[in-house]
Design an enzyme around this catalytic site. Sequence first.
Site, mmCIF file in Angstrom:
data_model
loop_
_atom_site.group_PDB
_atom_site.id
_atom_site.type_symbol
_atom_site.label_atom_id
_atom_site.label_comp_id
_atom_site.label_asym_id
_atom_site.label_seq_id
_atom_site.Cartn_x
_atom_site.Cartn_y
_atom_site.Cartn_z
ATOM 1 N N CYS A 1 -3.341 7.745 5.045
ATOM 2 C CA CYS A 1 -3.214 7.045 3.765
ATOM 3 C C CYS A 1 -4.397 7.345 2.860
ATOM 4 O O CYS A 1 -4.235 7.521 1.650
ATOM 5 C CB CYS A 1 -3.129 5.542 4.002
ATOM 6 N N GLU B 1 0.876 -1.179 0.000
ATOM 7 C CA GLU B 1 0.000 0.000 0.000
ATOM 8 C C GLU B 1 0.903 1.216 0.000
ATOM 9 O O GLU B 1 1.576 1.504 0.988
ATOM 10 C CB GLU B 1 -0.935 0.022 1.205
#
Length: 461
Positions: free
Chosen positions: A263, A229
């Site tokens: 994020c 990620e």
Amino acid sequence: MTILKCISPIDGSVYAQRPAQSFEEASAAIARARAAGKDWARQPLDRRIKLVMAGVTRLNEMVDEVVPELAHMIGRPVKYGGEFRGFNERSNYVASIAADALAPMAVEDSASFTRQVLREPQGVVLVIAPWNYPYMTAINTVAPALMAGNTVVIKHATQSLLVGERMVRAFAEAGVPEDVFQNLFLDHQTTSDLIKARQFDFINFTGSVEGGRSIERAAAGTFVGLSLELGGKDPGYVMEDADLNAAVDTLMDAAMFNSGQCCCGIERIYVHDSLYDAFVEKSAAWAANLKLGNPLDPETTLGPMANKRFAAAVRAQVGEAIAAGAVPVVDAANFPQDDGGAYLAPQILTNVDHSMRVMREESFGPVVGIMKVSGDDEALALLNDSEFGLTASLWTTDPERAARIGADIETGTVFMNRADYLDPALVWSGVKNTGRGGSLSVIGFQNLTRPKSYHLKKATA
């Protein structure tokens, strides 16, 4: 010997330091993890789940230490109580689905044949966790990996240096065997060397795009599974029928919470021209209520960025945008705590476009650009005009419209009327330069295990 130092954003002092372990020291720890794996995997699933959840409980008992420790390391205000809500939600959910997610896939069980697919643990799983949500991002993999019968080695970013050590301590005190879950202090080169030597069987990394590329290069030819990620530039789209107040409150919180260091934080917003002026006005008022200051002060709602170099990168993006014609909506003079270092005033920019870095590159700070759009087609083109794709937030009262637009968005998650939230029942995944793989949900368990087929022909009379 390399010394890893966590520099506190509160005052620039060295908050914690640890010596980085050598390749040989780390290899010995990984060997112990591998040796412990067989016995751990043979434990009944319910026992593994029970021990992992006992570790979660033990960490919760450390809340009075964890919350100020996070404030010192990454600057998150103590007002928000750490990461325990998400940490617990994710742990509880994966525990609740583990038995079903890991159950054999039966094909045939007859007098002649037993045919089924079982899920086996990958082996030794390396979790490289980031500093921005060091507990929640780590538990996404740690909990299901351990429940599935893997052993886990965790390495945290230097900015959140003490988190892995604390997690491992909590789990060990709760009864998880010490070799089953270990923390390592590693520099980048040693980490790469260990990966190249195929010391791990699966690697989960959350961090920068360049960090992901380095891991892919190190793992090339080893055939080790990777879940990555990486960067993000998550957008919001506010349609003409949106609940304006709810959209402002949620999108601004998603842009500014944790000083924008999320994020899946919102970094660019597109608003239908009929709501644009009102949205900007209300957003400016929302941001004006933030209180920038020392994260140890319970009144602070916006702490310093985790490192002054991160703040410098955001200032550079904002400065370039303003020089190119962007209009700052927030008066920085109302935030005198902005010291030109880690403490950074929030900012909202209008008159922006995609030629500006602030609308294209990851900012990871308390800044968001807002653009006016005429409708869905224009919005969709802008939503997809990005090298990243983690989440997209759509604001409308029409679920069918949201689903129709969502089908054409290049992203890992489509939200309607919410943002900046990780649902542990849904896989967390991205596209394009945001990475590959996925954590949580049933799919997360599948990634942390490998399928093994059994084709058993029974004796005939």
